[in-house]
Structure formats: C-alpha cells, structure tokens
Design a protein around this motif. Structure first.
Motif, mmCIF file in Angstrom:
data_model
loop_
_atom_site.group_PDB
_atom_site.id
_atom_site.type_symbol
_atom_site.label_atom_id
_atom_site.label_comp_id
_atom_site.label_asym_id
_atom_site.label_seq_id
_atom_site.Cartn_x
_atom_site.Cartn_y
_atom_site.Cartn_z
ATOM 1 N N GLY A 36 136.395 82.857 -28.687
ATOM 2 C CA GLY A 36 137.436 82.844 -29.734
ATOM 3 C C GLY A 36 138.654 81.829 -28.605
ATOM 4 O O GLY A 36 139.097 81.402 -29.880
ATOM 5 N N LYS A 37 138.652 81.139 -27.729
ATOM 6 C CA LYS A 37 139.514 80.167 -27.147
ATOM 7 C C LYS A 37 139.338 79.620 -27.697
ATOM 8 O O LYS A 37 140.213 78.222 -28.654
ATOM 9 C CB LYS A 37 140.021 80.591 -25.725
ATOM 10 C CG LYS A 37 140.339 79.262 -25.151
ATOM 11 C CD LYS A 37 140.512 78.686 -23.616
ATOM 12 C CE LYS A 37 139.412 78.553 -23.138
ATOM 13 N NZ LYS A 37 139.361 78.698 -21.381
ATOM 14 N N HIS A 38 137.332 78.893 -27.824
ATOM 15 C CA HIS A 38 137.838 77.070 -28.218
ATOM 16 C C HIS A 38 137.565 77.244 -29.978
ATOM 17 O O HIS A 38 137.769 76.630 -30.123
ATOM 18 C CB HIS A 38 135.894 77.619 -28.298
ATOM 19 C CG HIS A 38 135.711 76.825 -26.584
ATOM 20 N ND1 HIS A 38 135.552 75.783 -26.445
ATOM 21 C CD2 HIS A 38 135.819 78.084 -25.105
ATOM 22 C CE1 HIS A 38 135.497 75.630 -25.402
ATOM 23 N NE2 HIS A 38 135.698 76.562 -24.202
ATOM 24 N N ALA A 39 137.264 78.667 -30.786
ATOM 25 C CA ALA A 39 137.343 78.921 -32.223
ATOM 26 C C ALA A 39 138.721 78.913 -32.222
ATOM 27 O O ALA A 39 139.671 78.185 -33.199
ATOM 28 C CB ALA A 39 137.203 80.020 -32.530
ATOM 29 N N ALA A 40 140.170 78.718 -31.924
ATOM 30 C CA ALA A 40 141.328 79.079 -31.926
ATOM 31 C C ALA A 40 141.657 77.615 -31.789
ATOM 32 O O ALA A 40 142.635 76.377 -32.245
ATOM 33 C CB ALA A 40 142.465 79.562 -31.050
ATOM 34 N N MET A 41 141.054 76.653 -30.897
ATOM 35 C CA MET A 41 141.161 75.531 -30.443
ATOM 36 C C MET A 41 141.376 73.952 -31.616
ATOM 37 O O MET A 41 141.701 73.513 -31.467
ATOM 38 C CB MET A 41 140.520 74.829 -29.000
ATOM 39 C CG MET A 41 141.437 75.613 -27.581
ATOM 40 S SD MET A 41 140.979 75.287 -25.982
ATOM 41 C CE MET A 41 141.822 75.290 -24.791
ATOM 42 N N ASP A 89 128.236 75.506 -34.586
ATOM 43 C CA ASP A 89 127.518 74.792 -33.836
ATOM 44 C C ASP A 89 129.045 74.093 -33.402
ATOM 45 O O ASP A 89 128.951 73.421 -33.157
ATOM 46 C CB ASP A 89 127.323 74.310 -34.879
ATOM 47 C CG ASP A 89 125.772 74.620 -35.608
ATOM 48 O OD1 ASP A 89 125.769 75.418 -34.853
ATOM 49 O OD2 ASP A 89 125.017 74.454 -36.504
ATOM 50 N N ALA A 90 129.851 74.283 -33.984
ATOM 51 C CA ALA A 90 131.532 73.253 -33.354
ATOM 52 C C ALA A 90 132.030 73.810 -31.988
ATOM 53 O O ALA A 90 132.460 72.731 -31.612
ATOM 54 C CB ALA A 90 132.468 73.054 -34.138
ATOM 55 N N LEU A 91 131.682 75.058 -31.683
ATOM 56 C CA LEU A 91 131.974 75.397 -30.377
ATOM 57 C C LEU A 91 131.070 74.708 -28.920
ATOM 58 O O LEU A 91 129.901 74.299 -29.220
ATOM 59 C CB LEU A 91 130.921 77.210 -29.857
ATOM 60 C CG LEU A 91 132.417 77.718 -31.402
ATOM 61 C CD1 LEU A 91 131.326 79.262 -31.344
ATOM 62 C CD2 LEU A 91 133.816 77.598 -30.733
ATOM 63 N N HIS A 92 131.564 74.086 -28.805
ATOM 64 C CA HIS A 92 131.083 73.222 -27.196
ATOM 65 C C HIS A 92 130.996 74.154 -26.026
ATOM 66 O O HIS A 92 130.701 73.949 -25.021
ATOM 67 C CB HIS A 92 132.121 72.338 -27.018
ATOM 68 C CG HIS A 92 132.177 71.061 -27.945
ATOM 69 N ND1 HIS A 92 132.928 70.156 -27.807
ATOM 70 C CD2 HIS A 92 130.931 71.074 -28.984
ATOM 71 C CE1 HIS A 92 132.031 68.952 -28.794
ATOM 72 N NE2 HIS A 92 131.039 70.000 -29.690
ATOM 73 N N CYS A 93 131.782 75.514 -26.070
ATOM 74 C CA CYS A 93 131.174 76.176 -24.813
ATOM 75 C C CYS A 93 129.492 76.955 -25.077
ATOM 76 O O CYS A 93 129.397 76.614 -25.966
ATOM 77 C CB CYS A 93 132.115 77.917 -25.005
ATOM 78 S SG CYS A 93 131.709 78.655 -26.654
#
Length: 320
Positions: free
Chosen positions: A138-143, A104-108
């Motif tokens: 994966g990029k969004h999770a890293a951010m 749910d935290a992902l904004h992609c």
C-alpha cells in the motif's frame, strides 16, 4: 565499518512464569503530554533509532502532498502494514489501476500474507508469494501514485535521491523537528530514516495537530476511520484504534510502536529484542501514555499478556 551507538536500553517489562522471573524485555520509551512536553522517559529517547513501519504515516502524508489522489481507505493502507487479507489486496490493486499501473510497477519484494489464515488458504490452493501481498504494498502504491501525479519517473522511485523520497525526508524532518540522522534500506526496499524516539513521538503529535485539510490530518483521519487497513484482524494497531476511538496507532518492525491518544498525549517505544511476540511493546506504550495523563482504561485488557504452560495460564508479563 564504524558501529553506530545504540540507544540506552533499560528494563521495561518482566516475564513471570509460575512466580519465577523468566526474562526481561529491555527498551526505550517516551511519553509526551498533550502540551508536547516530555513527561515520561525510560532509556535514551534522544538517540537515533529506526522507526521502521511507524514512519509510514509520514510517508503517506508525503504521497498526498505530492498529489496522490487517494480515498480514505487507500490512504489508511498507504500508512499501514496490511495483513494481505483479500480486501487489502483489492484496495492496493485499485490504487495502482487508478494510476494506470499494475503490480509489475511495485518494487517491494514478493511475500506471503501476514494473516495466518489467509497464508494457509493460499498455501493449500497452491498460491505463491506476490508483491501485492507484501505488507508494504500500500505504501509503495501510494508512492507510485504520487510519481504519476507529479510526472516523476517510476522505475527508480525507491532511490533516496528520487523526488518522492526527498519529499518523504522533508515531511519527516518537518514533523519530527529534527534532521534525519542516517538513512538505511527498509525491509520493503524503501529508504528508512533514523530519528530519535522522541522525534517519532513529536512527529505523530505534529500530525495530530495539523490543520484539518492538510495531508497530515487526512492521513490520521483515514487511519482512525479504517483501522482494519492499517494492520488487520487481531493485530495490535487495529485493536488499539478500535477499542480507543480517536486514537492512532502504528507499529514498526524490531519492537517499535507509536500511539497518539484521542486527548493529545503521544507515546512511542522501542524494544531492544524486537519483541517478536508483539506483547511487551503494547504494555510499555500504554504505561507511557498513562504516565502522561492519557486514559487507557478502554484498552486495559491489552496489558494483560499471559504466559502459558501446559495449555493453562501460568504467569504474565508485568511492568518494571
């Protein structure tokens, strides 16, 4: 609204069908020698362009600089555009869980897997697109992991003025050796910087030359160690790194591909038509690498792109 000037595209690859020239892929290409000198250039390599997902190694390095505690497989997927295979999703879920977050935290945006077999399997099973399956998750999770490590807000992590995005811009400008010419919105919703194709090549080479313990070095080492997390089975990025050990390859949407050879040479290309079949950019980037002294014999078969007719090979793509 003023129209930005496009790079000076030139003919790079010809499509030949049964001895007849069917079409031409226009683009821009640049090759850097192992000393960092431009030894090959087709078109205007100094005009601003959008690297799209070829910028992900820089974004992953920014996340590590900020304190994201990523393991090598996680770092590779942060720098990659994964295919949505089960192990990709599992890795992203793990990254989020370690940061105390969930999908749910992902904004992609939600999406289907890029992997065709996995897409079809999910479709048959009644599955739906999800944010975890989106190739940029994966990029969004890293951010997000970087934001948690630095106690930055997470609800607005995609805003250009957010600290994590300001750090991304800093890394890009530092590595590429030039200012970001413009910032747009990428397909995943993250800020997308415009730099020159030469700048993109310089940036990848700077990362390859970075000290061993640096965030930049850790990103490229993770990509080399886990090429299957940078893209996926059968995809060009993964194939190039598997067949040319020590190389780093990262593709971007709309015809972009950047490759660093294990001997230090770097090439980057941008095809004007977006190269939807992912074939012209591979030939063009290998041409550029070879022109500046890199040995690409081990991936020579990737230059033999066939043209099919009636189920048979009736032509090929060839360099101009």
């Amino acid at each position: 609204m003023p129209r930005n000037p496009q790079p000076q595209y030139v003919p790079l690859i010809e499509v030949v069908r049964s001895g007849f020239g069917e079409g031409v892929h226009f683009g821009t290409a640049v090759g850097l020698s192992s000393k960092g000198e431009i030894g090959y250039a087709r078109g205007d390599a100094h005009a601003p362009m959008l690297p799209r997902s070829s910028a992900k190694p820089f974004q992953a390095a920014a996340a590590l600089r900020a304190g994201a505690g990523l393991e090598p497989p996680q770092t590779a997927i942060a720098a990659g555009s994964h295919s949505g295979e089960p192990h990709h999703v599992k890795t992203v879920v793990g990254m989020l869980a370690e940061a105390g977050l969930d999908a749910d935290a992902l904004h992609c945006p939600a999406d289907w897997p890029l992997d065709r077999s996995e897409h079809d399997r999910l479709l048959r099973a009644g599955g739906t697109p999800t944010r975890l399956l989106m190739n940029c998750s994966g990029k969004h999770a890293a951010m997000l992991a970087a934001c948690i490590a630095r106690e930055w807000s997470i609800g607005d992590y995609l805003e250009p003025g957010h600290p994590v995005q300001e750090l991304v811009r800093q890394v890009i400008e530092e590595m590429c050796g030039e200012s970001v010419a413009h910032t747009t919105v990428d397909g995943c919703g993250a800020p997308q910087p415009a730099v020159s194709l030469a700048g993109l090549a310089r940036g990848l080479q700077a990362m390859a030359r970075a000290p061993e313990s640096s965030a930049e070095s850790r990103v490229l080492e993770a990509m080399r160690e886990f090429p299957e997390n940078v893209a996926g089975e059968g995809r060009i990025d993964t194939l190039l790194m598997r067949r040319l050990p020590g190389a780093v390859a990262k593709m971007g949407a709309e015809g972009v591909l950047a490759v660093a050879a294990p001997t230090g040479e770097v090439a980057a290309v941008k095809m004007s038509d977006g190269d939807p079949l992912f074939r012209a950019r591979t030939i063009a980037v290998l041409d550029a690498l070879e022109a500046v002294g890199a040995d690409v014999d081990a991936v020579g078969e990737l230059r033999a792109s066939e043209v099919r007719g009636g189920g048979e090979t009736v032509g090929r793509l060839r360099s101009i």
